[in-house]
Write a protein that holds these residues in place. Sequence first.
Motif, mmCIF file in Angstrom:
data_model
loop_
_atom_site.group_PDB
_atom_site.id
_atom_site.type_symbol
_atom_site.label_atom_id
_atom_site.label_comp_id
_atom_site.label_asym_id
_atom_site.label_seq_id
_atom_site.Cartn_x
_atom_site.Cartn_y
_atom_site.Cartn_z
ATOM 1 N N ALA A 194 0.854 -1.193 0.000
ATOM 2 C CA ALA A 194 0.000 0.000 0.000
ATOM 3 C C ALA A 194 0.887 1.239 0.000
ATOM 4 C CB ALA A 194 -0.911 -0.002 1.220
ATOM 5 N N CYS A 195 0.749 2.081 -1.029
ATOM 6 C CA CYS A 195 1.647 3.230 -1.127
ATOM 7 C C CYS A 195 0.886 4.548 -1.247
ATOM 8 C CB CYS A 195 2.617 3.073 -2.297
ATOM 9 S SG CYS A 195 1.863 3.161 -3.933
ATOM 10 N N LEU A 196 1.582 5.599 -0.887
ATOM 11 C CA LEU A 196 1.072 6.962 -0.971
ATOM 12 C C LEU A 196 2.108 7.791 -1.712
ATOM 13 C CD1 LEU A 196 -1.254 8.848 0.151
ATOM 14 C CD2 LEU A 196 0.307 9.387 2.024
ATOM 15 N N ILE A 197 1.652 8.658 -2.618
ATOM 16 C CA ILE A 197 2.578 9.533 -3.334
ATOM 17 C C ILE A 197 2.327 10.975 -2.899
ATOM 18 C CG2 ILE A 197 2.945 7.993 -5.286
ATOM 19 C CD1 ILE A 197 0.860 9.495 -6.855
ATOM 20 N N VAL A 198 3.426 11.714 -2.645
ATOM 21 C CA VAL A 198 3.313 13.064 -2.094
ATOM 22 C C VAL A 198 4.277 13.996 -2.824
ATOM 23 C CG1 VAL A 198 3.357 14.470 -0.003
ATOM 24 C CG2 VAL A 198 2.841 12.023 0.164
ATOM 25 N N ASP A 199 3.729 15.029 -3.450
ATOM 26 C CA ASP A 199 4.561 16.014 -4.143
ATOM 27 C C ASP A 199 3.714 17.261 -4.381
ATOM 28 O OD1 ASP A 199 6.219 17.436 -6.173
ATOM 29 O OD2 ASP A 199 7.330 15.537 -6.189
ATOM 30 N N ASP A 200 4.316 18.441 -4.192
ATOM 31 C CA ASP A 200 3.549 19.673 -4.389
ATOM 32 C C ASP A 200 3.537 20.123 -5.853
ATOM 33 O OD1 ASP A 200 6.235 20.333 -4.384
ATOM 34 O OD2 ASP A 200 5.930 22.289 -3.467
ATOM 35 N N GLY B 168 -3.510 6.739 -2.340
ATOM 36 C CA GLY B 168 -3.839 8.158 -2.392
ATOM 37 C C GLY B 168 -2.677 8.977 -2.906
ATOM 38 N N LYS B 169 -2.994 10.208 -3.305
ATOM 39 C CA LYS B 169 -1.958 11.155 -3.728
ATOM 40 C C LYS B 169 -2.221 12.481 -3.033
ATOM 41 C CE LYS B 169 -4.504 12.036 -8.039
ATOM 42 N NZ LYS B 169 -4.395 12.152 -9.517
ATOM 43 N N CYS B 170 -1.155 13.102 -2.555
ATOM 44 C CA CYS B 170 -1.269 14.317 -1.748
ATOM 45 C C CYS B 170 -0.317 15.384 -2.282
ATOM 46 C CB CYS B 170 -0.939 14.021 -0.286
ATOM 47 S SG CYS B 170 -1.942 12.698 0.442
ATOM 48 N N SER B 171 -0.757 16.625 -2.180
ATOM 49 C CA SER B 171 0.060 17.733 -2.673
ATOM 50 C C SER B 171 0.824 18.442 -1.563
ATOM 51 C CB SER B 171 -0.813 18.742 -3.422
ATOM 52 O OG SER B 171 -1.834 19.249 -2.580
ATOM 53 N N ASN B 172 0.637 18.011 -0.309
ATOM 54 C CA ASN B 172 1.423 18.584 0.786
ATOM 55 C C ASN B 172 1.512 17.595 1.940
ATOM 56 O OD1 ASN B 172 -0.790 19.133 2.810
ATOM 57 N ND2 ASN B 172 -1.524 20.427 1.128
ATOM 58 N N ASP C 131 2.103 1.352 3.660
ATOM 59 C CA ASP C 131 3.388 0.666 3.794
ATOM 60 C C ASP C 131 4.555 1.560 3.398
ATOM 61 O OD1 ASP C 131 2.296 -1.851 4.611
ATOM 62 O OD2 ASP C 131 1.692 -2.219 2.541
ATOM 63 N N VAL C 132 4.425 2.252 2.258
ATOM 64 C CA VAL C 132 5.542 3.063 1.775
ATOM 65 C C VAL C 132 5.022 4.377 1.198
ATOM 66 C CG1 VAL C 132 5.531 1.956 -0.501
ATOM 67 C CG2 VAL C 132 7.618 3.052 0.328
ATOM 68 N N VAL C 133 5.772 5.448 1.455
ATOM 69 C CA VAL C 133 5.430 6.778 0.948
ATOM 70 C C VAL C 133 6.527 7.219 -0.014
ATOM 71 C CG1 VAL C 133 4.864 9.161 1.528
ATOM 72 C CG2 VAL C 133 4.327 7.331 3.152
ATOM 73 N N PHE C 134 6.137 7.509 -1.257
ATOM 74 C CA PHE C 134 7.051 8.143 -2.208
ATOM 75 C C PHE C 134 6.914 9.639 -1.986
ATOM 76 C CE2 PHE C 134 6.134 3.997 -4.008
ATOM 77 C CZ PHE C 134 7.382 3.564 -4.423
ATOM 78 N N LEU C 135 7.939 10.245 -1.414
ATOM 79 C CA LEU C 135 7.788 11.535 -0.755
ATOM 80 C C LEU C 135 8.778 12.581 -1.268
ATOM 81 C CD1 LEU C 135 6.542 13.184 1.617
ATOM 82 C CD2 LEU C 135 8.194 12.074 3.126
ATOM 83 N N ASP C 136 8.217 13.668 -1.792
ATOM 84 C CA ASP C 136 9.041 14.815 -2.160
ATOM 85 C C ASP C 136 9.597 15.455 -0.888
ATOM 86 O OD1 ASP C 136 10.210 16.844 -3.657
ATOM 87 O OD2 ASP C 136 8.412 18.090 -3.616
ATOM 88 N N ILE C 137 10.806 15.982 -0.967
ATOM 89 C CA ILE C 137 11.416 16.580 0.224
ATOM 90 C C ILE C 137 11.073 18.058 0.346
ATOM 91 C CG2 ILE C 137 13.601 17.244 1.303
ATOM 92 C CD1 ILE C 137 14.775 14.627 0.461
ATOM 93 N N GLN C 138 11.307 18.809 -0.706
ATOM 94 C CA GLN C 138 11.149 20.266 -0.601
ATOM 95 C C GLN C 138 9.697 20.661 -0.859
ATOM 96 O OE1 GLN C 138 13.455 22.923 -3.246
ATOM 97 N NE2 GLN C 138 14.208 23.858 -1.361
ATOM 98 N N MET C 139 8.970 20.855 0.256
ATOM 99 C CA MET C 139 7.568 21.279 0.197
ATOM 100 C C MET C 139 7.364 22.410 1.194
ATOM 101 S SD MET C 139 5.412 17.715 -0.196
ATOM 102 C CE MET C 139 6.106 16.996 1.299
ATOM 103 N N PRO C 140 6.382 23.279 0.956
ATOM 104 C CA PRO C 140 6.159 24.406 1.874
ATOM 105 C C PRO C 140 5.654 23.950 3.246
ATOM 106 C CG PRO C 140 4.416 24.276 0.227
ATOM 107 C CD PRO C 140 5.464 23.305 -0.193
ATOM 108 N N GLU C 141 5.943 24.752 4.251
ATOM 109 C CA GLU C 141 5.493 24.572 5.640
ATOM 110 C C GLU C 141 6.138 23.363 6.313
ATOM 111 O OE1 GLU C 141 1.356 25.841 6.636
ATOM 112 O OE2 GLU C 141 1.038 25.500 4.481
ATOM 113 N N LEU C 142 5.809 22.149 5.870
ATOM 114 C CA LEU C 142 6.387 20.943 6.467
ATOM 115 C C LEU C 142 7.039 20.146 5.345
ATOM 116 C CD1 LEU C 142 6.560 19.237 9.145
ATOM 117 C CD2 LEU C 142 4.554 17.992 8.296
#
Length: 245
Positions: free
Chosen positions: A8-14, A36-40, A54-65
Amino acid sequence: MTATNKIACLIVDDEPMALSLMEDYVAKIPFLELKGKCSNAFQALEKIHEEKIDVVFLDIQMPELNGVELSRTLSKNTRVVFTTAFDNYALEGFKVDALDYLLKPYNFEEFYNAAVKAKEWFDLVANASQASFSKEEIDYIFIRSDYKQLKIKLNDILYIEGLKDYVKIWLVKEDRPILTHSSLKKLEEELPVNKFMRVHRSFIIALDKIEAIERSQAIINKQYIPVADQFKQKFQDFVGRNSLD
Protein backbone atom coordinates in the motif's frame (compact mmCIF):
# COMPACT_ATOMS: atom_id res chain seq x y z
CA MET A 1 1.96 -6.31 4.37
CA THR A 2 2.83 -9.97 3.79
CA ALA A 3 4.98 -11.58 1.15
CA THR A 4 1.87 -12.27 -0.96
CA ASN A 5 0.03 -8.97 -0.52
CA LYS A 6 0.42 -5.74 -2.43
CA ILE A 7 2.35 -2.83 -0.96
CA ALA A 8 0.00 0.00 0.00
CA CYS A 9 1.65 3.23 -1.13
CA LEU A 10 1.07 6.96 -0.97
CA ILE A 11 2.58 9.53 -3.33
CA VAL A 12 3.31 13.06 -2.09
CA ASP A 13 4.56 16.01 -4.14
CA ASP A 14 3.55 19.67 -4.39
CA GLU A 15 4.19 19.69 -8.16
CA PRO A 16 1.17 18.38 -10.14
CA MET A 17 3.31 17.06 -13.00
CA ALA A 18 5.56 15.10 -10.62
CA LEU A 19 2.49 13.70 -8.85
CA SER A 20 0.98 12.64 -12.18
CA LEU A 21 4.23 10.96 -13.23
CA MET A 22 4.43 8.95 -10.01
CA GLU A 23 0.80 7.93 -10.38
CA ASP A 24 1.54 6.59 -13.89
CA TYR A 25 4.61 4.72 -12.64
CA VAL A 26 2.73 3.13 -9.72
CA ALA A 27 -0.02 1.94 -12.08
CA LYS A 28 2.61 0.01 -14.09
CA ILE A 29 3.97 -1.91 -11.09
CA PRO A 30 1.72 -4.87 -10.19
CA PHE A 31 2.84 -5.24 -6.58
CA LEU A 32 2.05 -1.60 -5.69
CA GLU A 33 -1.42 -0.44 -4.65
CA LEU A 34 -1.98 3.32 -4.72
CA LYS A 35 -3.92 4.43 -1.64
CA GLY A 36 -3.84 8.16 -2.39
CA LYS A 37 -1.96 11.15 -3.73
CA CYS A 38 -1.27 14.32 -1.75
CA SER A 39 0.06 17.73 -2.67
CA ASN A 40 1.42 18.58 0.79
CA ALA A 41 2.67 16.95 3.97
CA PHE A 42 -0.44 17.76 6.02
CA GLN A 43 -2.71 15.94 3.57
CA ALA A 44 -0.29 13.01 3.73
CA LEU A 45 -0.35 12.92 7.53
CA GLU A 46 -4.14 12.82 7.56
CA LYS A 47 -4.17 9.98 5.03
CA ILE A 48 -1.54 7.99 6.91
CA HIS A 49 -3.52 8.31 10.13
CA GLU A 50 -6.70 7.13 8.39
CA GLU A 51 -5.37 3.88 6.95
CA LYS A 52 -2.32 1.65 6.82
CA ILE A 53 0.32 2.85 4.38
CA ASP A 54 3.39 0.67 3.79
CA VAL A 55 5.54 3.06 1.78
CA VAL A 56 5.43 6.78 0.95
CA PHE A 57 7.05 8.14 -2.21
CA LEU A 58 7.79 11.54 -0.76
CA ASP A 59 9.04 14.82 -2.16
CA ILE A 60 11.42 16.58 0.22
CA GLN A 61 11.15 20.27 -0.60
CA MET A 62 7.57 21.28 0.20
CA PRO A 63 6.16 24.41 1.87
CA GLU A 64 5.49 24.57 5.64
CA LEU A 65 6.39 20.94 6.47
CA ASN A 66 9.03 19.30 4.29
CA GLY A 67 9.41 15.62 3.50
CA VAL A 68 12.22 14.95 5.95
CA GLU A 69 10.22 16.50 8.80
CA LEU A 70 7.17 14.45 7.83
CA SER A 71 9.18 11.22 7.69
CA ARG A 72 10.32 11.70 11.28
CA THR A 73 6.68 11.49 12.47
CA LEU A 74 5.98 8.14 10.81
CA SER A 75 5.90 4.77 12.53
CA LYS A 76 8.57 2.18 11.85
CA ASN A 77 6.06 0.23 9.76
CA THR A 78 5.70 3.01 7.19
CA ARG A 79 8.81 3.33 5.04
CA VAL A 80 9.88 6.22 2.83
CA VAL A 81 11.35 6.64 -0.64
CA PHE A 82 12.44 10.26 -1.06
CA THR A 83 12.09 12.11 -4.36
CA THR A 84 13.76 15.49 -4.85
CA ALA A 85 15.48 17.75 -7.37
CA PHE A 86 18.26 18.58 -4.89
CA ASP A 87 21.02 16.07 -4.20
CA ASN A 88 22.15 17.86 -1.02
CA TYR A 89 19.28 16.15 0.85
CA ALA A 90 20.72 12.65 0.37
CA LEU A 91 22.42 12.59 3.77
CA GLU A 92 19.18 13.60 5.50
CA GLY A 93 17.46 10.73 3.72
CA PHE A 94 19.89 8.22 5.15
CA LYS A 95 19.59 9.72 8.62
CA VAL A 96 15.88 8.90 8.72
CA ASP A 97 16.52 5.41 7.28
CA ALA A 98 14.85 5.96 3.93
CA LEU A 99 14.56 2.91 1.68
CA ASP A 100 15.82 4.85 -1.33
CA TYR A 101 16.49 8.32 -2.69
CA LEU A 102 15.36 9.30 -6.21
CA LEU A 103 16.89 12.38 -7.77
CA LYS A 104 14.62 14.22 -10.19
CA PRO A 105 14.24 13.81 -13.08
CA TYR A 106 14.16 10.04 -12.56
CA ASN A 107 12.84 7.51 -15.09
CA PHE A 108 10.59 4.49 -14.73
CA GLU A 109 13.47 2.07 -14.30
CA GLU A 110 14.83 4.05 -11.34
CA PHE A 111 11.36 4.29 -9.79
CA TYR A 112 10.79 0.56 -10.34
CA ASN A 113 14.09 -0.32 -8.68
CA ALA A 114 13.11 1.74 -5.63
CA ALA A 115 9.76 -0.07 -5.51
CA VAL A 116 11.58 -3.42 -5.67
CA LYS A 117 13.71 -2.38 -2.68
CA ALA A 118 10.49 -1.68 -0.78
CA LYS A 119 9.05 -5.07 -1.74
CA GLU A 120 12.21 -6.88 -0.68
CA TRP A 121 12.18 -5.10 2.68
CA PHE A 122 8.53 -5.94 3.39
CA ASP A 123 9.03 -9.54 2.27
CA LEU A 124 11.88 -9.86 4.77
CA VAL A 125 9.73 -8.38 7.53
CA ALA A 126 6.84 -10.73 6.70
CA ASN A 127 9.11 -13.77 6.75
CA ALA A 128 10.69 -12.70 10.03
CA SER A 129 7.26 -12.18 11.57
CA GLN A 130 6.18 -15.68 10.60
CA ALA A 131 9.28 -17.09 12.26
CA SER A 132 8.79 -15.14 15.50
CA PHE A 133 5.98 -15.23 18.01
CA SER A 134 2.68 -13.59 17.14
CA LYS A 135 1.27 -10.41 18.67
CA GLU A 136 -1.40 -12.54 20.34
CA GLU A 137 1.31 -13.93 22.64
CA ILE A 138 2.41 -10.49 23.85
CA ASP A 139 1.08 -9.48 27.27
CA TYR A 140 2.76 -6.07 27.65
CA ILE A 141 4.10 -3.10 25.68
CA PHE A 142 6.58 -0.34 26.40
CA ILE A 143 5.36 3.26 26.08
CA ARG A 144 7.53 6.38 26.19
CA SER A 145 6.13 8.94 28.62
CA ASP A 146 7.83 11.69 30.63
CA TYR A 147 11.26 10.73 29.24
CA LYS A 148 10.84 7.13 30.44
CA GLN A 149 9.88 3.82 28.84
CA LEU A 150 6.93 2.53 30.85
CA LYS A 151 6.00 -1.13 30.81
CA ILE A 152 2.23 -1.48 30.52
CA LYS A 153 0.41 -4.78 30.91
CA LEU A 154 -2.19 -5.23 28.20
CA ASN A 155 -4.67 -6.58 30.75
CA ASP A 156 -4.50 -3.24 32.57
CA ILE A 157 -5.60 -1.19 29.53
CA LEU A 158 -9.24 -0.04 29.48
CA TYR A 159 -9.16 2.02 26.30
CA ILE A 160 -6.90 4.33 24.32
CA GLU A 161 -7.93 7.81 23.26
CA GLY A 162 -6.35 9.69 20.37
CA LEU A 163 -5.58 13.40 20.63
CA LYS A 164 -4.02 14.45 17.31
CA ASP A 165 -0.28 13.85 17.90
CA TYR A 166 -0.76 12.28 21.34
CA VAL A 167 -2.71 9.42 22.87
CA LYS A 168 -4.11 8.84 26.33
CA ILE A 169 -3.91 5.29 27.66
CA TRP A 170 -6.55 4.74 30.33
CA LEU A 171 -5.71 1.98 32.82
CA VAL A 172 -7.51 -0.11 35.42
CA LYS A 173 -7.37 1.40 38.92
CA GLU A 174 -5.77 4.62 37.66
CA ASP A 175 -7.55 7.99 37.78
CA ARG A 176 -5.22 9.65 35.28
CA PRO A 177 -4.18 8.31 31.88
CA ILE A 178 -0.67 7.83 30.56
CA LEU A 179 0.05 10.43 27.90
CA THR A 180 2.47 9.58 25.09
CA HIS A 181 3.52 11.18 21.80
CA SER A 182 2.19 8.66 19.31
CA SER A 183 -0.82 7.91 17.12
CA LEU A 184 -3.73 5.50 17.40
CA LYS A 185 -2.69 3.99 14.09
CA LYS A 186 0.77 3.14 15.40
CA LEU A 187 -0.62 1.54 18.57
CA GLU A 188 -3.28 -0.31 16.59
CA GLU A 189 -0.51 -1.97 14.58
CA GLU A 190 1.25 -3.13 17.76
CA LEU A 191 -1.74 -4.43 19.73
CA PRO A 192 -3.14 -7.98 19.35
CA VAL A 193 -6.38 -7.95 17.36
CA ASN A 194 -7.97 -10.62 19.55
CA LYS A 195 -7.81 -8.25 22.55
CA PHE A 196 -8.20 -4.73 21.12
CA MET A 197 -10.35 -3.08 18.46
CA ARG A 198 -10.40 0.33 16.80
CA VAL A 199 -14.02 1.52 17.08
CA HIS A 200 -13.65 5.19 16.27
CA ARG A 201 -11.12 7.56 14.75
CA SER A 202 -10.28 8.58 18.33
CA PHE A 203 -10.67 5.32 20.27
CA ILE A 204 -9.25 1.81 20.62
CA ILE A 205 -10.96 -0.33 23.25
CA ALA A 206 -9.96 -3.42 25.23
CA LEU A 207 -12.62 -5.96 24.23
CA ASP A 208 -12.65 -7.78 27.57
CA LYS A 209 -13.27 -4.49 29.43
CA ILE A 210 -16.65 -3.81 27.76
CA GLU A 211 -19.30 -3.68 30.48
CA ALA A 212 -22.30 -3.03 28.23
CA ILE A 213 -23.31 -1.82 24.78
CA GLU A 214 -25.91 0.90 24.38
CA ARG A 215 -26.99 2.77 21.22
CA SER A 216 -23.79 2.10 19.26
CA GLN A 217 -21.66 2.93 22.28
CA ALA A 218 -19.38 0.65 24.27
CA ILE A 219 -19.47 1.30 28.01
CA ILE A 220 -16.10 0.81 29.73
CA ASN A 221 -15.45 1.94 33.29
CA LYS A 222 -18.65 4.04 33.12
CA GLN A 223 -17.37 5.85 30.03
CA TYR A 224 -19.49 5.85 26.86
CA ILE A 225 -17.25 5.27 23.85
CA PRO A 226 -18.85 5.78 20.41
CA VAL A 227 -18.61 3.16 17.69
CA ALA A 228 -18.26 5.01 14.38
CA ASP A 229 -20.09 3.84 11.26
CA GLN A 230 -16.91 2.70 9.49
CA PHE A 231 -16.09 0.32 12.38
CA LYS A 232 -19.65 -0.71 13.22
CA GLN A 233 -19.81 -3.90 11.14
CA LYS A 234 -16.56 -5.25 12.55
CA PHE A 235 -17.73 -4.45 16.07
CA GLN A 236 -21.14 -6.06 15.49
CA ASP A 237 -19.42 -9.18 14.17
CA PHE A 238 -17.40 -9.40 17.39
CA VAL A 239 -20.54 -8.99 19.51
CA GLY A 240 -22.37 -11.60 17.43
CA ARG A 241 -19.59 -14.16 17.85
CA ASN A 242 -19.77 -13.71 21.63
CA SER A 243 -23.54 -13.52 22.04
CA LEU A 244 -25.80 -16.29 23.35
CA ASP A 245 -28.91 -15.20 21.44
